[in-house]
Design a protein around this motif. Structure first.
Motif, PDB file in Angstrom:
ATOM      1  N   LYS A  99       0.684  -1.224  -0.006  1.00 10.10           N
ATOM      2  CA  LYS A  99       0.133  -0.007   0.048  1.00 10.10           C
ATOM      3  C   LYS A  99       0.804   1.099   0.058  1.00 10.10           C
ATOM      4  N   CYS A 100       1.985   1.146   0.989  1.00 13.87           N
ATOM      5  CA  CYS A 100       2.688   2.110   0.753  1.00 13.87           C
ATOM      6  C   CYS A 100       3.991   2.194   1.511  1.00 13.87           C
ATOM      7  N   GLU A 101       4.977   2.338   1.109  1.00 11.94           N
ATOM      8  CA  GLU A 101       6.208   2.197   1.799  1.00 11.94           C
ATOM      9  C   GLU A 101       7.319   3.330   1.485  1.00 11.94           C
ATOM     10  N   VAL A 102       8.053   3.708   2.613  1.00 13.93           N
ATOM     11  CA  VAL A 102       9.112   4.867   2.707  1.00 13.93           C
ATOM     12  C   VAL A 102      10.517   4.453   2.172  1.00 13.93           C
ATOM     13  N   LEU A 103      10.920   5.037   1.258  1.00 18.97           N
ATOM     14  CA  LEU A 103      12.328   4.835   0.954  1.00 18.97           C
ATOM     15  C   LEU A 103      13.261   5.639   1.516  1.00 18.97           C
ATOM     16  N   PRO A 211       2.865   8.453 -11.290  1.00 21.76           N
ATOM     17  CA  PRO A 211       3.427   9.600 -10.226  1.00 21.76           C
ATOM     18  C   PRO A 211       2.477  10.619  -9.393  1.00 21.76           C
ATOM     19  N   GLN A 212       2.861  10.762  -8.200  1.00 22.47           N
ATOM     20  CA  GLN A 212       2.469  11.807  -7.471  1.00 22.47           C
ATOM     21  C   GLN A 212       3.301  12.672  -6.709  1.00 22.47           C
ATOM     22  N   SER A 213       2.469  13.795  -6.374  1.00 29.01           N
ATOM     23  CA  SER A 213       3.510  14.886  -5.579  1.00 29.01           C
ATOM     24  C   SER A 213       2.590  14.798  -4.199  1.00 29.01           C
ATOM     25  N   ILE A 214       3.011  14.571  -3.109  1.00 27.23           N
ATOM     26  CA  ILE A 214       2.612  14.372  -1.753  1.00 27.23           C
ATOM     27  C   ILE A 214       3.252  15.284  -0.836  1.00 27.23           C
ATOM     28  N   ARG A 215       3.112  16.465  -0.070  1.00 26.37           N
ATOM     29  CA  ARG A 215       3.692  17.074   0.731  1.00 26.37           C
ATOM     30  C   ARG A 215       3.971  16.119   1.904  1.00 26.37           C
ATOM     31  N   LEU A 216       5.265  16.831   2.673  1.00 24.00           N
ATOM     32  CA  LEU A 216       5.692  15.890   4.051  1.00 24.00           C
ATOM     33  C   LEU A 216       4.659  15.751   4.859  1.00 24.00           C
ATOM     34  N   GLU A 217       3.720  16.821   5.362  1.00 23.11           N
ATOM     35  CA  GLU A 217       2.880  16.911   6.308  1.00 23.11           C
ATOM     36  C   GLU A 217       1.849  15.788   6.015  1.00 23.11           C
ATOM     37  N   TYR A 249       9.508  13.075   1.804  1.00 24.33           N
ATOM     38  CA  TYR A 249       9.454  11.526   1.958  1.00 24.33           C
ATOM     39  C   TYR A 249       9.597  10.997   0.352  1.00 24.33           C
ATOM     40  N   PHE A 250      10.327   9.890   0.156  1.00 28.53           N
ATOM     41  CA  PHE A 250      10.187   9.480  -1.032  1.00 28.53           C
ATOM     42  C   PHE A 250       9.426   8.076  -0.743  1.00 28.53           C
ATOM     43  N   THR A 251       8.460   7.888  -1.367  1.00 34.10           N
ATOM     44  CA  THR A 251       7.421   6.762  -1.203  1.00 34.10           C
ATOM     45  C   THR A 251       7.076   6.100  -2.351  1.00 34.10           C
ATOM     46  N   TYR A 252       6.696   4.790  -2.276  1.00 37.82           N
ATOM     47  CA  TYR A 252       6.038   4.145  -3.358  1.00 37.82           C
ATOM     48  C   TYR A 252       5.084   2.917  -2.839  1.00 37.82           C
ATOM     49  N   SER A 253       4.095   2.650  -3.858  1.00 44.86           N
ATOM     50  CA  SER A 253       3.246   1.525  -3.556  1.00 44.86           C
ATOM     51  C   SER A 253       3.158   0.456  -4.689  1.00 44.86           C
ATOM     52  N   VAL A 254       2.872  -0.798  -4.803  1.00 45.86           N
ATOM     53  CA  VAL A 254       2.799  -1.812  -5.704  1.00 45.86           C
ATOM     54  C   VAL A 254       1.532  -2.368  -5.616  1.00 45.86           C
ATOM     55  N   HIS A 255       0.962  -2.398  -6.904  1.00 48.04           N
ATOM     56  CA  HIS A 255      -0.344  -3.176  -7.019  1.00 48.04           C
ATOM     57  C   HIS A 255      -0.241  -3.940  -8.348  1.00 48.04           C
ATOM     58  N   TRP A 256      -0.368  -5.300  -8.181  1.00 50.56           N
ATOM     59  CA  TRP A 256      -0.285  -6.170  -9.351  1.00 50.56           C
ATOM     60  C   TRP A 256      -1.742  -6.611  -9.947  1.00 50.56           C
ATOM     61  N   GLU A 257      -1.711  -6.945 -11.216  1.00 48.21           N
ATOM     62  CA  GLU A 257      -3.138  -6.969 -12.031  1.00 48.21           C
ATOM     63  C   GLU A 257      -2.853  -8.133 -13.023  1.00 48.21           C
ATOM     64  N   GLU A 258      -3.758  -9.266 -13.196  1.00 50.29           N
ATOM     65  CA  GLU A 258      -3.514 -10.192 -14.100  1.00 50.29           C
ATOM     66  C   GLU A 258      -3.991  -9.764 -15.467  1.00 50.29           C
ATOM     67  N   SER A 259      -3.165 -10.312 -16.446  1.00 48.96           N
ATOM     68  CA  SER A 259      -3.419  -9.921 -17.933  1.00 48.96           C
ATOM     69  C   SER A 259      -3.426 -10.905 -18.852  1.00 48.96           C
ATOM     70  N   ASP A 260      -4.083 -10.805 -19.909  1.00 45.17           N
ATOM     71  CA  ASP A 260      -4.256 -11.934 -20.957  1.00 45.17           C
ATOM     72  C   ASP A 260      -3.249 -11.830 -22.022  1.00 45.17           C
ATOM     73  N   ILE A 261      -2.433 -10.716 -21.738  1.00 43.15           N
ATOM     74  CA  ILE A 261      -1.192 -10.482 -22.923  1.00 43.15           C
ATOM     75  C   ILE A 261       0.004 -11.308 -22.493  1.00 43.15           C
TER      76      ILE A 261
END
Length: 602
Positions: A99-103, A211-217, A249-261
Motif C-alpha cells: 500500500k505504501c512504503e517509505v524509501l 507519479p504523485q506529488s504529496i507534501r511531507l505533512e 519523503y520518497f514513497t512508493y506502492s505496488v499493485h499487481w493485476e492479471e493480464s491476458d497479454i
C-alpha cells in the motif's frame, strides 16, 4: 550520445518495418518465470529531456540509494545511447501488494535536500526531465487517458488511452516547482498454464506508474517504513524551493493485476502509436505519388530516347550526314574523368558502405532479430556492420578510381577509409567534449572512444584496403565510347544550369533526378560531380526542415542543447546526402552507359 538524435531517419524506417513482427524475439532471449513472492528487481536507466537532449544517470539527482550501487555492464549501443542501468532500493515481490512504503527511512526521519540539491532538482524539473525505470527489462510507462469528443455528453465521450515512456520528474504551477515523490507501480502479470500439482509461474507483461506529488505533512510514516497516504485529493503537492533546504519523503506502492497479454506480445503497448492510421495513410500516399510521377517521367524519357536513338542510327547509315546534335554531340567527352577523382571515388565508396550496412540492418530487423528488449542492439549492429562493410566500400571505390584513370591506389584506399568516418568522428568528438562539460551520461567514456578507434583502424581500415586492392586490380568499367584527347569547349551556361539550382530542383522531386541529370548532360559533359551532388539534393531539404522544426516546434534555448541538435542534424544530413548521392550516381552512370551503347558511333 543523446538518444534523441541517434540515426533518426533509419530508426523511423526500422520501426515502420518491424511493427508487425511483434511475437518474434532474438534466439536466446528467454522469458523469466517468477513464482509467488519472488523478487522483481526495479532498475533505473537514465533521465532524459527533449528540451536539452542531454541524458543523465539516475543517481545524478539525490534519489534514495540502496546499500550497494551496482551498474549493469552495457553494450556499445547502450553506452552511445547514454544508458546507465543501475539498481534501486525499490522492493517489489511477485504478486505481492504494497500500500505504501517509505524509501531512505532512518528512524522515521524525512530526507533533507540541501540548497544545492534542491536547486539541481528544480532545474531538472523545469527542463522537463523524465525518469526511466525497468522491471524485467520492460520500461515503465505512464498511462494518459484522453477523450476524443470534447463537446459531447460526458457519458458519450470515448476514452483514448496512450502511453508515454517513463514518468515526469515533477511539474511547475504558478512559478512554483513540485516533485513527484510518490510512485504508484502497477505491474501486470500473465499466469502460465501448467499441469496439475505444479506451482504457478508468472511473467511480467506490463509496467506502469502513476507519479504523485504529496507534501511531507500529509504522509504518515511509522518506524517499520510503512506509510499512510491521504485519501482523495485532500493533499497538497510537495514543493521544491531552490533557495533553501527541503524536507520530504520518497514513497512508493505496488499493485499487481492479471493480464491476458502473453510474454511475446508484451512490447505491443510500447510500440503503439496514437495516429497509426494517419501514419500509414501518409506513407501509402507518398509511395503512390512517387510511383505515379516516376512512371510519367520514365515514359517521357523512354519515348524521347527511342526517338533520338532511332534518328542517330538512321543518320549513321546515310553518307555526308548532318553535323551531330543533341546528347550524341558530347559522346567523346561524356566519360572524361572529372576533377579530384580520388575524393569522388572515396565518397562513393563510403556511400556503398553505408548502403550495405543499412540494407542488412533493415533485413535483420524485418526478421525480428532486433527486438526492443535487446537494448542498444540496433546501434551496436549498425556500428559493427559499417566496419565490416568496408570491404565492399573499398572494392567499389577502387574499381571506380581505376575507371577514372587513377594510379595512387594506396592513397585512395586511405582516403576512402578515413574521409567520411573522420568527419563523423571529428564532429562527435567536439560534441562529446561539450557533453563531458555538462557531466551527462550521454558523453562517450574515454575507454569506449579508444575502443571505437581500435575498431576503425583495426577492422574497417584493413578491410577497406583489402577491398580497394581487389577493386583496383579488377577490370575497370567498360565505357561504350572512347574519350577524345582534346576536350570540347563548353558554352556559357544559363543561370538555371548552376549546380546549386540543380540540387534544389532534384531535391524537390528526387524521383526526377534522372530526368534533370539527362538535361544537364545535353549541355555540360562534366556530370560526375554534378550527378553526385544533385542526387543528394533531398538532404538540403532535410536540413531546411530540421531548422524549421527547431525554430517552431522545439523549446531549446540553451547553447549546448542547440549545438547538439545541429551537430546530430549535420551528421544525419551528411549521411543522407552520401547515401542518396551514391545511389543516384550509380543509377545515372549505368543509365548513361546504356544510352551511349545503343548509338552507333565511329
Amino acid at each position: 550520445m543523446a538518444a534523441a538524435m541517434d540515426w533518426l531517419p533509419w530508426s523511423l524506417l526500422l520501426f515502420s518495418l518491424t511493427c508487425d513482427t511483434r511475437a518474434f524475439y532474438v534466439p536466446g532471449v528467454a522469458p523469466i518465470n517468477f513464482h509467488q513472492n519472488d523478487p522483481v528487481e526495479i532498475k533505473a536507466v537514465k533521465l532524459t529531456s527533449s528540451r536539452t537532449q542531454l541524458p543523465y544517470e539516475y543517481y545524478s539527482l539525490p534519489f534514495c540509494q540502496p546499500s550497494k550501487i551496482t551498474y549493469k555492464a552495457e553494450n556499445l549501443g547502450e553506452v552511445l545511447r547514454g544508458d546507465r542501468i543501475v539498481n534501486t532500493p525499490f522492493q517489489v515481490l511477485m504478486n505481492s501488494e504494497k500500500k505504501c512504503e517509505v524509501l531512505c527511512s532512518q528512524t522515521n526521519k524525512p530526507v533533507t535536500l540541501t540548497v544545492e540539491q534542491s536547486r539541481l532538482v528544480a532545474e531538472r524539473i523545469t527542463e522537463d526531465y523524465y525518469v526511466h525505470l525497468i522491471a524485467d527489462n520492460l520500461p515503465v510507462a505512464t498511462r494518459l487517458e484522453l477523450y476524443s469528443n470534447r463537446d459531447g455528453d460526458d457519458k458519450k465521450k470515448e476514452k483514448d488511452v496512450q502511453f508515454e515512456h517513463g514518468y515526469r520528474l515533477g511539474f511547475t504551477d504558478v512559478n512554483k516547482i513540485y516533485l513527484h515523490n510518490h510512485l504508484s507501480f502497477i505491474l501486470y502479470y500473465h499466469r502460465e498454464d501448467l499441469e496439475e500439482d505444479q506451482e504457478h509461474t508468472y511473467r511480467v507483461v506490463r509496467f506502469e506508474v502513476i507519479p504523485q506529488s504529496i507534501r511531507l505533512e500529509d504522509i504518515k510514516a511509522d518506524e517499520k517504513s510503512s506509510c499512510t497516504l491521504p485519501e482523495g485529493t485532500n493533499s497538497s503537492p510537495q514543493e521544491i524551493d531552490p533557495t533553501k533546504e527541503n524536507q520530504l519523503y520518497f514513497t512508493y506502492s505496488v499493485h499487481w493485476e492479471e493480464s491476458d497479454i502473453k510474454w511475446a506480445s508484451r512490447w505491443d503497448t510500447y510500440l503503439t502509436m496514437s495516429d497509426v492510421q494517419i501514419h500509414w495513410f501518409s506513407i501509402i500516399n507518398s509511395v503512390v505519388v512517387v510511383f505515379f510521377l516516376s512512371g510519367i517521367l520514365s515514359m517521357i524519357i523512354i519515348r524521347t530516347l527511342r526517338k533520338d536513338i532511332a534518328n542517330y542510327n538512321k543518320e549513321d547509315d546515310i553518307e555526308d550526314t548532318m553535323e551531330e546534335s543533341g546528347w550524341k554531340l558530347v559522346h567523346g567527352d561524356v566519360f572524361r574523368p572529372p576533377q579530384y577523382p580520388m575524393i569522388l571515388s572515396s565518397l562513393l565508396g563510403s556511400g556503398i558502405q553505408l548502403f550495405c550496412m543499412i540494407l542488412i540492418v533493415i533485413f535483420v530487423a524485418m526478421l525480428g532479430m532486433l527486438s526492443p528488449s535487446s537494448r542498444g542492439a540496433l546501434m551496436t549492429t549498425a556500428c559493427f556492420l559499417f566496419m565490416f562493410m568496408g570491404v565492399f566500400g573499398g572494392f567499389s571505390a577502387g574499381r571506380l578510381y581505376r575507371t577514372l584513370k587513377g594510379h595512387r591506389w594506396k592513397k585512395g584506399a586511405f582516403c576512402t577509409a578515413t574521409l567520411y568516418p573522420g568527419v563523423v568522428f571529428g564532429i562527435c568528438f567536439v560534441l562529446n567534449c561539450f557533453i563531458w562539460g555538462k557531466h551527462s551520461s550521454g558523453a562517450v567514456p574515454f575507454p569506449t572512444m579508444v575502443a571505437l578507434l581500435c575498431m576503425w583502424f583495426g577492422i574497417s581500415l584493413p578491410l577497406v584496403y583489402l577491398g580497394y586492392y581487389f577493386g583496383f586490380r579488377k577490370q575497370p568499367y567498360d565505357n561504350p565510347v572512347r574519350t577524345n584527347q582534346i576536350p570540347r569547349q563548353i558554352p556559357e551556361q544559363r543561370w538555371y544550369m548552376n549546380r546549386f539550382v540543380g540540387i534544389l530542383m532534384a531535391g524537390i522531386l528526387p524521383f526526377g533526378a534522372m530526368f534533370i541529370e539527362l538535361f544537364f548532360i545535353f549541355s555540360d559533359y562534366r556530370w560526375w560531380w554534378r550527378n553526385f551532388l544533385v542526387s543528394g539534393g533531398s538532404a538540403f531539404y532535410v536540413l531546411v526542415y530540421a531548422i524549421f522544426y527547431f525554430v517552431n516546434k522545439l523549446d531549446i534555448v540553451e547553447f549546448i542543447p542547440s549545438l547538439l541538435y545541429f551537430g546530430y542534424t549535420a551528421l544525419m544530413v551528411l549521411s543522407f546526402w552520401l547515401l542518396t548521392g551514391t545511389i543516384g550516381f550509380y543509377a545515372a552512370y549505368m543509365f548513361v552507359r546504356k544510352i551511349y551503347a545503343a548509338v552507333k558511333i565511329d
